[in-house]
Design a protein around this motif. Structure first.
Motif, PDB file in Angstrom:
ATOM      1  N   UNK A  79       0.884  -1.168   0.000  1.00 15.13           N
ATOM      2  CA  UNK A  79       0.000   0.000   0.000  1.00 15.13           C
ATOM      3  C   UNK A  79       0.918   1.213   0.000  1.00 15.13           C
ATOM      4  N   UNK A  80       0.892   1.951  -1.107  1.00 14.22           N
ATOM      5  CA  UNK A  80       1.859   3.015  -1.375  1.00 14.22           C
ATOM      6  C   UNK A  80       1.202   4.381  -1.302  1.00 14.22           C
ATOM      7  N   UNK A  81       1.658   5.212  -0.371  1.00 11.77           N
ATOM      8  CA  UNK A  81       1.253   6.615  -0.300  1.00 11.77           C
ATOM      9  C   UNK A  81       2.317   7.428  -1.006  1.00 11.77           C
ATOM     10  N   UNK A  82       1.901   8.237  -1.988  1.00 13.04           N
ATOM     11  CA  UNK A  82       2.903   8.913  -2.797  1.00 13.04           C
ATOM     12  C   UNK A  82       2.340  10.171  -3.450  1.00 13.04           C
ATOM     13  N   UNK A  83       3.067  11.305  -3.274  1.00 10.60           N
ATOM     14  CA  UNK A  83       2.683  12.529  -3.973  1.00 10.60           C
ATOM     15  C   UNK A  83       3.149  12.531  -5.415  1.00 10.60           C
ATOM     16  N   UNK A  84       4.172  11.729  -5.716  1.00 12.38           N
ATOM     17  CA  UNK A  84       4.608  11.567  -7.103  1.00 12.38           C
ATOM     18  C   UNK A  84       3.598  10.638  -7.786  1.00 12.38           C
ATOM     19  N   UNK A  85       2.493  11.231  -8.214  1.00 16.13           N
ATOM     20  CA  UNK A  85       1.370  10.431  -8.692  1.00 16.13           C
ATOM     21  C   UNK A  85       1.704   9.649  -9.951  1.00 16.13           C
ATOM     22  N   UNK A  86       2.533  10.211 -10.813  1.00 15.25           N
ATOM     23  CA  UNK A  86       2.928   9.487 -12.020  1.00 15.25           C
ATOM     24  C   UNK A  86       3.609   8.174 -11.656  1.00 15.25           C
ATOM     25  N   UNK A  87       4.594   8.262 -10.769  1.00 16.59           N
ATOM     26  CA  UNK A  87       5.310   7.055 -10.357  1.00 16.59           C
ATOM     27  C   UNK A  87       4.355   6.064  -9.700  1.00 16.59           C
ATOM     28  N   UNK A  88       3.520   6.567  -8.796  1.00 12.35           N
ATOM     29  CA  UNK A  88       2.612   5.684  -8.057  1.00 12.35           C
ATOM     30  C   UNK A  88       1.677   4.930  -8.996  1.00 12.35           C
ATOM     31  N   UNK A  89       1.134   5.615  -9.985  1.00 13.10           N
ATOM     32  CA  UNK A  89       0.190   4.974 -10.901  1.00 13.10           C
ATOM     33  C   UNK A  89       0.890   4.005 -11.850  1.00 13.10           C
ATOM     34  N   UNK A  90       2.148   4.269 -12.149  1.00 17.39           N
ATOM     35  CA  UNK A  90       2.871   3.391 -13.071  1.00 17.39           C
ATOM     36  C   UNK A  90       3.317   2.089 -12.423  1.00 17.39           C
ATOM     37  N   UNK A  91       3.489   2.073 -11.097  1.00 15.08           N
ATOM     38  CA  UNK A  91       3.994   0.846 -10.459  1.00 15.08           C
ATOM     39  C   UNK A  91       2.922   0.121  -9.655  1.00 15.08           C
ATOM     40  N   UNK A  92       1.694   0.607  -9.685  1.00 13.65           N
ATOM     41  CA  UNK A  92       0.604  -0.033  -8.930  1.00 13.65           C
ATOM     42  C   UNK A  92      -0.410  -0.648  -9.887  1.00 13.65           C
ATOM     43  N   UNK A  93      -1.208  -1.560  -9.341  1.00 13.87           N
ATOM     44  CA  UNK A  93      -2.295  -2.150 -10.134  1.00 13.87           C
ATOM     45  C   UNK A  93      -3.608  -1.373  -9.979  1.00 13.87           C
ATOM     46  N   UNK A  94      -3.854  -0.884  -8.759  1.00  8.71           N
ATOM     47  CA  UNK A  94      -5.056  -0.089  -8.516  1.00  8.71           C
ATOM     48  C   UNK A  94      -4.678   1.139  -7.700  1.00  8.71           C
ATOM     49  N   UNK A  95      -5.572   2.124  -7.689  1.00 10.34           N
ATOM     50  CA  UNK A  95      -5.279   3.350  -6.950  1.00 10.34           C
ATOM     51  C   UNK A  95      -6.555   3.994  -6.442  1.00 10.34           C
ATOM     52  N   UNK A  96      -6.371   4.760  -5.363  1.00 10.60           N
ATOM     53  CA  UNK A  96      -7.434   5.596  -4.804  1.00 10.60           C
ATOM     54  C   UNK A  96      -6.906   7.024  -4.765  1.00 10.60           C
ATOM     55  N   UNK A  97      -7.672   7.952  -5.286  1.00  8.82           N
ATOM     56  CA  UNK A  97      -7.326   9.373  -5.214  1.00  8.82           C
ATOM     57  C   UNK A  97      -8.147   9.994  -4.101  1.00  8.82           C
TER      58      UNK A  97
END
Length: 240
Positions: free
Chosen positions: A192-210
């Protein structure tokens, strides 16, 4: 996929600050889930609720089918949840070796700790190079590798990462991102990744919550959200 973590209508306060306003989310076994959003959106509050650092006011948190909220923090670690907090927080006067050893303090399988250490050294070769060096003398990126390695020494099933790219040089951000992917893929650790670098977070995750002001504003597959106009405008600063 089997569900590992479930947030159900979770509300949490810091004194009079309403930090989480009925948040619901899930993390399945074997996946990486990203939490994105601006400062104060509630991302880190979710991690604090999971780890028992702050009590929730309402709702329920379940982990591997059992109620988690209200569980003591040390027991949460023993149940397989490890957190890498924002700001690295190494023990600066202790060596890399000593910092890593502390990560295994809850383990009873002493014979297998050396094997875990070997995996961390393989994952982060810089730590092997600086094994007997005081942690406080290393760069920010190297310290980030150390706290991730220290968390892995507890042999977690679920790894919580709070802003791992914050204050890290761009080259090492890429290394850390690749490490997160490899930890999830090779060691079968859910993330479970908390990240302000949204580009990186979305590229290395399968799902996301904004998140926005303590609530889930958008959720879905990361591959879809990275092309969503609302996400581009609110979290990615325009076109990718």
């Amino acid at each position: 996929m089997n569900q590992m973590l479930q947030f159900s209508n979770v509300h949490m306060y810091y004194d009079h600050v309403y930090a989480l306003k009925g948040v619901s989310l899930t993390v399945n076994e074997g996946e990486t889930v990203a939490l994105i959003g601006a400062n104060g959106a509630g991302k880190s509050s979710i991690l604090r609720a999971i780890t028992g650092l702050n009590r929730i006011r309402q709702g329920e948190i379940h982990y591997l089918g059992e109620r988690l909220d209200g569980t003591p923090a040390d027991e949460i670690v023993r149940r397989g949840i490890a957190m890498v907090p924002e700001g690295r927080r190494v023990f600066p006067l202790m060596t890399v070796a000593e910092n890593l050893a502390l990560g295994a303090f809850t383990r009873t399988d002493k014979g297998e700790i050396a094997e875990s250490l070997d995996r961390v050294m393989t994952r982060f070769p810089r730590l092997k190079e600086r094994y007997n060096q005081a942690a406080g003398t290393m760069s920010g990126g190297e310290q980030q590798m150390l706290v991730i390695g220290r968390a892995l020494m507890s042999r977690p099933k679920l790894l919580l990462l709070d802003e791992p790219s914050l204050g890290v040089a761009p080259k090492l951000v890429q290394d850390i991102a690749r490490s997160i992917v490899a930890i999830n893929r090779d060691e079968k650790v859910s993330v479970l990744l908390v990240e302000q670098n949204s580009r990186m977070a979305l590229r290395i995750s399968q799902r996301a919550y904004a998140l926005s002001t303590g609530e889930v504003a958008l959720s879905g597959d990361s591959a879809d959200l990275i092309h969503d106009d609302r996400v581009k405008t609110l979290y990615l600063g325009g076109e990718l």
